[in-house]
Design a protein around this motif. Structure first.
Motif, mmCIF file in Angstrom:
data_model
loop_
_atom_site.group_PDB
_atom_site.id
_atom_site.type_symbol
_atom_site.label_atom_id
_atom_site.label_comp_id
_atom_site.label_asym_id
_atom_site.label_seq_id
_atom_site.Cartn_x
_atom_site.Cartn_y
_atom_site.Cartn_z
ATOM 1 N N ALA A 37 0.828 -1.204 0.000
ATOM 2 C CA ALA A 37 0.000 0.000 0.000
ATOM 3 C C ALA A 37 0.864 1.256 0.000
ATOM 4 C CB ALA A 37 -0.933 -0.017 1.205
ATOM 5 N N VAL A 38 1.901 1.278 0.822
ATOM 6 C CA VAL A 38 2.790 2.439 0.882
ATOM 7 C C VAL A 38 3.479 2.657 -0.458
ATOM 8 C CG1 VAL A 38 4.886 3.362 1.946
ATOM 9 C CG2 VAL A 38 3.163 2.248 3.372
ATOM 10 N N HIS A 39 3.865 1.577 -1.116
ATOM 11 C CA HIS A 39 4.611 1.663 -2.375
ATOM 12 C C HIS A 39 3.815 2.372 -3.471
ATOM 13 C CE1 HIS A 39 7.634 0.660 -5.347
ATOM 14 N NE2 HIS A 39 6.730 0.046 -6.092
ATOM 15 N N GLU A 40 2.500 2.354 -3.376
ATOM 16 C CA GLU A 40 1.688 3.051 -4.382
ATOM 17 C C GLU A 40 1.877 4.558 -4.324
ATOM 18 O OE1 GLU A 40 -2.328 2.084 -5.003
ATOM 19 O OE2 GLU A 40 -2.071 -0.075 -4.703
ATOM 20 N N PHE A 41 2.361 5.073 -3.179
ATOM 21 C CA PHE A 41 2.465 6.515 -2.998
ATOM 22 C C PHE A 41 3.879 6.985 -2.683
ATOM 23 C CE2 PHE A 41 -1.654 4.898 -1.604
ATOM 24 C CZ PHE A 41 -2.479 5.526 -2.513
ATOM 25 N N GLU A 42 4.745 6.072 -2.319
ATOM 26 C CA GLU A 42 6.135 6.407 -2.032
ATOM 27 C C GLU A 42 6.985 5.162 -2.303
ATOM 28 O OE1 GLU A 42 8.901 8.280 1.565
ATOM 29 O OE2 GLU A 42 6.791 7.787 1.930
ATOM 30 N N PRO A 43 8.064 5.301 -3.094
ATOM 31 C CA PRO A 43 8.836 4.117 -3.473
ATOM 32 C C PRO A 43 9.362 3.326 -2.273
ATOM 33 C CG PRO A 43 9.489 6.011 -4.781
ATOM 34 C CD PRO A 43 8.587 6.539 -3.699
ATOM 35 N N VAL A 44 9.121 2.029 -2.297
ATOM 36 C CA VAL A 44 9.611 1.126 -1.254
ATOM 37 C C VAL A 44 10.675 0.229 -1.866
ATOM 38 C CG1 VAL A 44 9.026 -0.770 0.311
ATOM 39 C CG2 VAL A 44 7.438 1.141 0.004
ATOM 40 N N ARG A 45 11.838 0.183 -1.218
ATOM 41 C CA ARG A 45 12.921 -0.712 -1.606
ATOM 42 C C ARG A 45 13.010 -1.838 -0.582
ATOM 43 N NH1 ARG A 45 14.834 0.012 -6.555
ATOM 44 N NH2 ARG A 45 16.910 -0.649 -5.906
ATOM 45 N N VAL A 46 13.375 -3.021 -1.028
ATOM 46 C CA VAL A 46 13.435 -4.175 -0.128
ATOM 47 C C VAL A 46 14.815 -4.819 -0.215
ATOM 48 C CG1 VAL A 46 12.385 -6.369 0.559
ATOM 49 C CG2 VAL A 46 10.967 -4.585 -0.500
ATOM 50 N N ALA A 47 15.474 -4.902 0.934
ATOM 51 C CA ALA A 47 16.748 -5.623 1.019
ATOM 52 C C ALA A 47 16.424 -7.095 1.264
ATOM 53 C CB ALA A 47 17.593 -5.070 2.154
ATOM 54 N N VAL A 48 16.812 -7.936 0.331
ATOM 55 C CA VAL A 48 16.542 -9.374 0.430
ATOM 56 C C VAL A 48 17.865 -10.094 0.635
ATOM 57 C CG1 VAL A 48 15.546 -11.389 -0.710
ATOM 58 C CG2 VAL A 48 14.577 -9.110 -1.144
ATOM 59 N N SER A 49 17.976 -10.825 1.727
ATOM 60 C CA SER A 49 19.191 -11.613 1.953
ATOM 61 C C SER A 49 18.858 -13.101 1.856
ATOM 62 C CB SER A 49 19.794 -11.306 3.335
ATOM 63 O OG SER A 49 18.946 -11.741 4.365
ATOM 64 N N ARG A 50 19.841 -13.865 1.411
ATOM 65 C CA ARG A 50 19.641 -15.298 1.213
ATOM 66 C C ARG A 50 20.696 -16.084 1.991
ATOM 67 N NH1 ARG A 50 16.141 -16.569 -3.014
ATOM 68 N NH2 ARG A 50 15.377 -14.715 -4.125
ATOM 69 N N ASP A 51 20.333 -17.322 2.334
ATOM 70 C CA ASP A 51 21.272 -18.181 3.062
ATOM 71 C C ASP A 51 22.161 -18.930 2.088
ATOM 72 O OD1 ASP A 51 19.732 -20.266 2.023
ATOM 73 O OD2 ASP A 51 18.600 -20.561 3.888
ATOM 74 N N ALA A 52 22.986 -19.827 2.622
ATOM 75 C CA ALA A 52 23.952 -20.557 1.787
ATOM 76 C C ALA A 52 23.271 -21.425 0.736
ATOM 77 C CB ALA A 52 24.857 -21.407 2.673
ATOM 78 N N ARG A 53 22.033 -21.798 0.983
ATOM 79 C CA ARG A 53 21.292 -22.632 0.016
ATOM 80 C C ARG A 53 20.560 -21.802 -1.032
ATOM 81 N NH1 ARG A 53 17.412 -25.649 3.943
ATOM 82 N NH2 ARG A 53 17.309 -23.480 4.660
ATOM 83 N N GLU A 55 18.098 -19.770 -0.244
ATOM 84 C CA GLU A 55 16.750 -19.496 0.228
ATOM 85 C C GLU A 55 16.685 -18.107 0.865
ATOM 86 O OE1 GLU A 55 14.140 -21.474 -0.152
ATOM 87 O OE2 GLU A 55 15.335 -23.019 -1.175
ATOM 88 N N VAL A 56 15.533 -17.443 0.730
ATOM 89 C CA VAL A 56 15.351 -16.124 1.340
ATOM 90 C C VAL A 56 15.437 -16.271 2.854
ATOM 91 C CG1 VAL A 56 13.782 -14.195 1.692
ATOM 92 C CG2 VAL A 56 13.953 -15.268 -0.563
ATOM 93 N N ALA A 57 16.346 -15.498 3.462
ATOM 94 C CA ALA A 57 16.543 -15.575 4.913
ATOM 95 C C ALA A 57 15.925 -14.380 5.635
ATOM 96 C CB ALA A 57 18.033 -15.649 5.242
ATOM 97 N N SER A 58 15.875 -13.225 4.970
ATOM 98 C CA SER A 58 15.297 -12.043 5.599
ATOM 99 C C SER A 58 14.938 -11.016 4.539
ATOM 100 C CB SER A 58 16.272 -11.421 6.608
ATOM 101 O OG SER A 58 17.406 -10.892 5.949
ATOM 102 N N VAL A 83 12.146 -8.778 8.473
ATOM 103 C CA VAL A 83 11.265 -9.940 8.522
ATOM 104 C C VAL A 83 12.157 -11.171 8.383
ATOM 105 C CG1 VAL A 83 9.364 -11.150 7.396
ATOM 106 C CG2 VAL A 83 9.345 -8.646 7.535
ATOM 107 N N ARG A 84 12.237 -11.960 9.438
ATOM 108 C CA ARG A 84 13.124 -13.128 9.452
ATOM 109 C C ARG A 84 12.642 -14.093 10.519
ATOM 110 N NH1 ARG A 84 18.471 -10.810 12.701
ATOM 111 N NH2 ARG A 84 17.312 -9.542 14.201
ATOM 112 N N ALA A 85 13.044 -15.336 10.397
ATOM 113 C CA ALA A 85 12.724 -16.327 11.419
ATOM 114 C C ALA A 85 13.566 -16.049 12.657
ATOM 115 C CB ALA A 85 12.999 -17.734 10.896
ATOM 116 N N PRO A 86 13.089 -16.429 13.838
ATOM 117 C CA PRO A 86 13.873 -16.204 15.059
ATOM 118 C C PRO A 86 15.265 -16.817 14.957
ATOM 119 C CG PRO A 86 11.649 -16.912 15.614
ATOM 120 C CD PRO A 86 11.797 -17.076 14.127
ATOM 121 N N GLY A 87 16.266 -16.054 15.390
ATOM 122 C CA GLY A 87 17.639 -16.557 15.396
ATOM 123 C C GLY A 87 18.388 -16.408 14.088
ATOM 124 N N THR A 88 17.720 -15.900 13.041
ATOM 125 C CA THR A 88 18.398 -15.720 11.761
ATOM 126 C C THR A 88 19.349 -14.532 11.836
ATOM 127 O OG1 THR A 88 16.458 -16.559 10.578
ATOM 128 C CG2 THR A 88 18.071 -15.308 9.293
#
Length: 340
Positions: A37-53, A55-58, A83-88
Motif C-alpha cells: 500500500a505504501v509503495h503506491e504513494f512512495e517508493p519502497v525498496r526491499v533488502a533481500v538476503s539469502r542463506d547458503a542454500r 533461500e530467502v533468509a530475511s 522480517v526473518r525467522a527467530p535466530g536468523t
C-alpha cells in the motif's frame, strides 16, 4: 536492494512464511500488504538476503532519502525491523554503501544484530482484549478500570445531551475518514507537532487501506456518534488478531465527555466479534496509554552508521529529547536540533 514491485512470487511467499514463523512480527506493519500500500504513494525498496542454500533468509522494506535508509512507512511506522525467522543472523551494516551512509530507526523491535547502533529504548504499550470487555477488566489496572467505568457513565450523559450513541467498529466510510484526517491535522497544529498528512500521498494511503478488506490485512475505521455528532473516531490497521491503534481523534467540542475513552471501551467490547485479541497503542507517554495498557513491548531508536561522529550526534539528540519529555522546557530546542 530491489523495488517492492520487483519482488518475485517466491520472495513474497517467503515474506509470509518468515513472518508466520516469528510471533514477534504479528503487527500489521510487518505484513507485505502494508509495504504494498505504501509503495503506491512512495517508493519502497526491499533488502533481500539469502542463506547458503539460496533461500530467502530475511527481508527489510525501507525508503531511501538521500544518504539515509528509513523503515517502510516512515515516519508513521510504529513497529520496524527485518522480517526473518527467530535466530536468523542479520548484519544491517551490510546495507551501507553505494551512497547509503546510514539506516535510521525509531520503532525497532529488539533485534539481534542492531545492538551497537541502538541509542535509546522506549515503551510501546498494548491492551490485551482477549475475552472482550470482561476479560480486559480482569487484567486492567485500577486506573484502567476506573476510566472504563467513567466512560460507561459518560456514554449515558452523551446520549441525554446529544441523542442516541452509535458505535461502528469497522466501517468503510470515506467521509468519516476525511473527518479523522481533518481533526488530526487540527490537533497537530494546536500542539505544534509535525503534520504527518502534509506530505503528498499520506491521505491517499489511508484511503487505500480503508478499502483493503483482506481478512489477513485490512484498514479498520471505528466511529463514535451521539445523534448527528461525530464525537471520536480511530483509523488503524489489523492483521490476524492484532489491531494497531494508529490515528485516534476526538472533537474538542466534546472533550468534557472524554469521548476517546468511550471509543476505546466500545472497541474493547467489540474485539471478540472482530477477531482481535490485542490492541497495540504505539510508542508514547500519553496518559491514557499508561492508564489503559495491560502490558508493553519495547522499541528502539538509533542509527546504523560507520561514522562514530554521526552516532554520537544521534545519541546527543535522543538524550536531549528525553530530557525535554521529562521537563517540558526544551521542546522548542529539540525541534531545532531535529531540523539540523
Amino acid at each position: 536492494m530491489k523495488s517492492f514491485d520487483e519482488l518475485t512470487s517466491q520472495e513474497l511467499d517467503a515474506w509470509h512464511r518468515l513472518r508466520a514463523a516469528n510471533p514477534a512480527l504479528d503487527s500489521p506493519y510487518f505484513h507485505p500488504g502494508f509495504a504494498a500500500a505504501v509503495h503506491e504513494f512512495e517508493p519502497v525498496r526491499v533488502a533481500v538476503s539469502r542463506d547458503a542454500r539460496g533461500e530467502v533468509a530475511s527481508l527489510l522494506p525501507c525508503h531511501r532519502d538521500g544518504a539515509l535508509l528509513r523503515p517502510v512507512g516512515w515516519p508513521g511506522a510504529d513497529f520496524q525491523g527485518p522480517v526473518r525467522a527467530p535466530g536468523t543472523p542479520f548484519r544491517p551494516v551490510e546495507l551501507l554503501g553505494r551512497g547509503v551512509r546510514g539506516l535510521e530507526f525509531d520503532h525497532l523491535l529488539e533485534a539481534e544484530g542492531f545492538e551497537p547502533w541502538i541509542v535509546s529504548r522506549r515503551a510501546s504499550p498494548y491492551v490485551d482484549v482477549s475475552g472482550g470487555l470482561d476479560g480486559y477488566l480482569g487484567r486492567a489496572s485500577r486506573t484502567g478500570k476506573d476510566n472504563m467505568g467513567q466512560a460507561r457513565r459518560r456514554t449515558a450523559k452523551a446520549e441525554r445531551a446529544y441523542g442516541p450513541v452509535r458505535f461502528e467498529a469497522d466501517t468503510v466510510d470515506a467521509e468519516a475518514l476525511r473527518e479523522v484526517v481533518r481533526l488530526k491535522r487540527a490537533q497537530y497544529a494546536a500542539t505544534g507537532a509535525k503534520d504527518y498528512f502534509a506530505a503528498p500521498g499520506r491521505q491517499e494511503l489511508l484511503t487505500k487501506l480503508l478499502h483493503t478488506r483482506d481478512p489477513a490485512f485490512r484498514g479498520v475505521l471505528s466511529t463514535l456518534r451521539a445523534g448527528p455528532h461525530l464525537l471520536a473516531a480511530h483509523f488503524g490497521m489489523c492483521s490476524g488478531g492484532v489491531l494497531h491503534w494508529w490515528f485516534p481523534v476526538y472533537d474538542p467540542e466534546y472533550a468534557k465527555l472524554a469521548p476517546g475513552w468511550i471509543l476505546l471501551r466500545e472497541l474493547v467490547a467489540a474485539a471478540p466479534a472482530l477477531g482481535i485479541s490485542r490492541i497495540d497503542l504505539g510508542r508514547g507517554d500519553d496518559e491514557y496509554k499508561r492508564r489503559a495498557k495491560t502490558g508493553e513491548s519495547v522499541v528502539c531508536q538509533g542509527l546504523v552508521t560507520r561514522s562514530p561522529a554521526r552516532l554520537a550526534l544521534r545519541r546527543a539528540r535522543d538524550s536531549l529529547a528525553a530530557t525535554a519529555r521529562r521537563s517540558g522546557l526544551l521542546r522548542d530546542l529539540v525541534r531545532k536540533v531535529k531540523k539540523m
